[in-house]
Design a protein around this motif. Structure first.
Motif, PDB file in Angstrom:
ATOM      1  N   ASN A 174     -19.620 -48.500  45.805  1.00 24.06           N
ATOM      2  CA  ASN A 174     -20.881 -48.797  45.121  1.00 24.06           C
ATOM      3  C   ASN A 174     -21.898 -47.671  45.288  1.00 24.06           C
ATOM      4  O   ASN A 174     -22.561 -47.264  44.328  1.00 24.06           O
ATOM      5  N   GLY A 175     -22.015 -47.143  46.511  1.00 24.90           N
ATOM      6  CA  GLY A 175     -22.978 -46.071  46.756  1.00 24.90           C
ATOM      7  C   GLY A 175     -22.615 -44.792  46.026  1.00 24.90           C
ATOM      8  O   GLY A 175     -23.487 -44.107  45.479  1.00 24.90           O
ATOM      9  N   TYR A 176     -21.327 -44.467  46.007  1.00 26.77           N
ATOM     10  CA  TYR A 176     -20.895 -43.209  45.398  1.00 26.77           C
ATOM     11  C   TYR A 176     -21.073 -43.245  43.881  1.00 26.77           C
ATOM     12  O   TYR A 176     -21.639 -42.318  43.297  1.00 26.77           O
ATOM     13  N   VAL A 177     -20.622 -44.318  43.256  1.00 29.24           N
ATOM     14  CA  VAL A 177     -20.763 -44.418  41.802  1.00 29.24           C
ATOM     15  C   VAL A 177     -22.241 -44.439  41.412  1.00 29.24           C
ATOM     16  O   VAL A 177     -22.660 -43.766  40.465  1.00 29.24           O
ATOM     17  N   GLU A 178     -23.040 -45.187  42.164  1.00 31.14           N
ATOM     18  CA  GLU A 178     -24.476 -45.271  41.885  1.00 31.14           C
ATOM     19  C   GLU A 178     -25.148 -43.906  41.939  1.00 31.14           C
ATOM     20  O   GLU A 178     -26.021 -43.579  41.117  1.00 31.14           O
ATOM     21  N   ILE A 235     -12.413 -40.866  33.969  1.00 31.20           N
ATOM     22  CA  ILE A 235     -11.233 -40.452  34.736  1.00 31.20           C
ATOM     23  C   ILE A 235     -11.610 -40.151  36.187  1.00 31.20           C
ATOM     24  O   ILE A 235     -10.812 -40.400  37.106  1.00 31.20           O
ATOM     25  N   GLU A 236     -12.830 -39.651  36.416  1.00 28.46           N
ATOM     26  CA  GLU A 236     -13.274 -39.426  37.796  1.00 28.46           C
ATOM     27  C   GLU A 236     -13.405 -40.752  38.536  1.00 28.46           C
ATOM     28  O   GLU A 236     -13.009 -40.865  39.700  1.00 28.46           O
ATOM     29  N   LYS A 237     -13.950 -41.747  37.864  1.00 25.68           N
ATOM     30  CA  LYS A 237     -14.076 -43.057  38.506  1.00 25.68           C
ATOM     31  C   LYS A 237     -12.699 -43.643  38.817  1.00 25.68           C
ATOM     32  O   LYS A 237     -12.465 -44.171  39.908  1.00 25.68           O
ATOM     33  N   ILE A 254     -12.460 -53.317  43.092  1.00 26.91           N
ATOM     34  CA  ILE A 254     -13.763 -52.960  43.678  1.00 26.91           C
ATOM     35  C   ILE A 254     -14.377 -51.791  42.932  1.00 26.91           C
ATOM     36  O   ILE A 254     -15.570 -51.813  42.574  1.00 26.91           O
ATOM     37  N   VAL A 255     -13.584 -50.755  42.672  1.00 27.15           N
ATOM     38  CA  VAL A 255     -14.097 -49.577  41.981  1.00 27.15           C
ATOM     39  C   VAL A 255     -14.496 -49.911  40.544  1.00 27.15           C
ATOM     40  O   VAL A 255     -15.517 -49.444  40.032  1.00 27.15           O
ATOM     41  N   ALA A 256     -13.703 -50.730  39.886  1.00 28.92           N
ATOM     42  CA  ALA A 256     -14.001 -51.101  38.504  1.00 28.92           C
ATOM     43  C   ALA A 256     -15.348 -51.812  38.403  1.00 28.92           C
ATOM     44  O   ALA A 256     -16.066 -51.678  37.396  1.00 28.92           O
ATOM     45  N   ASN A 257     -15.710 -52.560  39.433  1.00 24.15           N
ATOM     46  CA  ASN A 257     -16.972 -53.317  39.416  1.00 24.15           C
ATOM     47  C   ASN A 257     -18.148 -52.525  39.984  1.00 24.15           C
ATOM     48  O   ASN A 257     -19.273 -53.012  39.987  1.00 24.15           O
ATOM     49  N   ALA A 258     -17.878 -51.311  40.486  1.00 23.43           N
ATOM     50  CA  ALA A 258     -18.951 -50.522  41.102  1.00 23.43           C
ATOM     51  C   ALA A 258     -19.895 -49.965  40.051  1.00 23.43           C
ATOM     52  O   ALA A 258     -19.503 -49.707  38.919  1.00 23.43           O
TER      53      ALA A 258
END
Length: 360
Positions: free
Chosen positions: A280-284, A293-295, A356-360
């Motif tokens: 969450n912190g990184y994507v934000e 593709i990075e995500k 988790i990543v998909a919802n970040a």
């Protein structure tokens, strides 16, 4: 002063930084495995002094140059209110030079930021969120810096194909007769064909960014007043790379309940709440600048970094412990077992990580 570094070196370097030898205190700082780092205190100043390991960093002046380029860019971003952290300035010697050479060693001085502290391990999801946001803000602020202007400090540093070839060479030579102690682990590494191919596909398609490449929590300074990150430190391995590497290194160093050389592998657990905080912190922190593709690559990076550092520890063990500092004969083997075990836990939890990543 350090007993492993002769007095003449310190006197030469400290004199170059205009320190009075008889009024200067030098004490070891941090617990890094590569460079020798010290805190210098004198009546005139206080700063961090570092002897760059020229066996690891073959062109140490490039390390210094990269850091200056990065700090200049970050300072411009800060002045434009597009970067909230502090650049970590390298100090000039009394002749205006960015480093000091003594025999085969290159030394540099780095500003000391008062009223702050470092942390050795993440203790909660909120803290993980802060850590990832700080490292992400660092890379995001550099996203418009031409990465190709930076020197490649360590060639093939995060090149998995190269690391596997190093392991194969060490195994074939077995010059220390240690292969018999780790043959099963070596075989397990070489069986990861599908994952290795998947990594290669991402490498061929990801955009190149300026990455930190050592995103441990102890490479952040936290302010005493706010208990929040104030600066990203240790820019030695900053160079062109992929954000999956930086995210993966955070996962590697934050998401296990054991230290990286812990041997009670049956007790190792994956801290999914910490992983969620990191994601969450990184994507934000990228504020929408992270490409799809990075995500997607973040989950690959989460598995890649424990696997790759595990391979490197294993290679160094077989080769006679020439790269990483060790404190016991099987230290690198213990580290390798630990990291490959973490890779396996992450691999088995992949569907949860992807959600988790998909919802970040």
């Amino acid at each position: 002063m350090s007993k492993s570094i002769e007095q003449a070196q310190f006197e030469h370097v400290l004199t170059a930084y205009d320190c009075q030898i008889d009024q200067t205190q030098v004490s070891p700082l941090g617990n890094g495995l590569i460079n020798n780092t010290f805190l210098v205190s004198s009546p005139e100043s206080k700063f961090v002094l570092q002897r760059i390991n020229h066996h690891v960093f073959k062109q140490p002046k490039q390390v210094v140059s990269n850091a200056d380029l990065i700090n200049d860019h970050l300072q411009n971003k800060k002045e434009a209110q597009e970067y909230s952290l502090e650049p970590m300035w390298q100090l000039k010697d009394k002749d205006g030079k960015p480093s000091v050479k003594y025999k085969e060693h290159l030394w540099r001085a780095i500003q000391f930021i008062p009223n702050c502290y470092t942390i050795e391990e993440v203790d909660c999801a909120n803290q993980a969120h802060m850590v990832a946001k700080a490292f992400g803000e660092f890379t995001s602020a550099l996203s418009d810096f031409p990465a190709t202007e930076l020197s490649e400090i360590i060639k093939d540093f995060h090149n998995l194909e190269f690391r596997m070839s190093q392991l194969a060479d060490a195994v074939s030579q077995d010059k220390c007769g240690r292969l018999k102690q780790c043959k099963d682990l070596v075989d397990l590494c070489f069986k990861q064909h599908r994952f290795i191919d998947e990594v290669a596909t991402y490498v061929d398609n990801l955009p190149v960014q300026v990455t930190h490449n050592d995103t441990k929590i102890n490479n952040l300074l936290f302010a005493n007043s706010t208990k929040e990150p104030i600066a990203v430190i240790d820019l030695d391995t900053c160079m062109p790379g992929f954000i999956m590497h930086d995210f993966g290194d955070m996962v590697r160093t934050c998401c296990s309940n054991l230290a990286e050389d812990g041997t009670a592998l049956h007790k190792m657990e994956l801290r999914l709440d910490i992983f969620e905080g990191l994601a969450n912190g990184y994507v934000e922190s990228f504020s929408g600048k992270m490409t799809p593709i990075e995500k997607d690559s973040l989950v690959i990076g989460a598995q890649l970094l424990p696997f790759m550092i595990g391979v490197r520890f294993l290679t160094d063990f077989i080769d006679g412990d020439n790269y990483f500092h060790t404190q016991r004969e099987t230290h690198n083997l213990d580290r390798a077992k630990n990291q490959i075990n973490l890779y396996s836990l992450l691999k088995n939890s992949r569907s949860e990580l992807e959600a988790i990543v998909a919802n970040a």
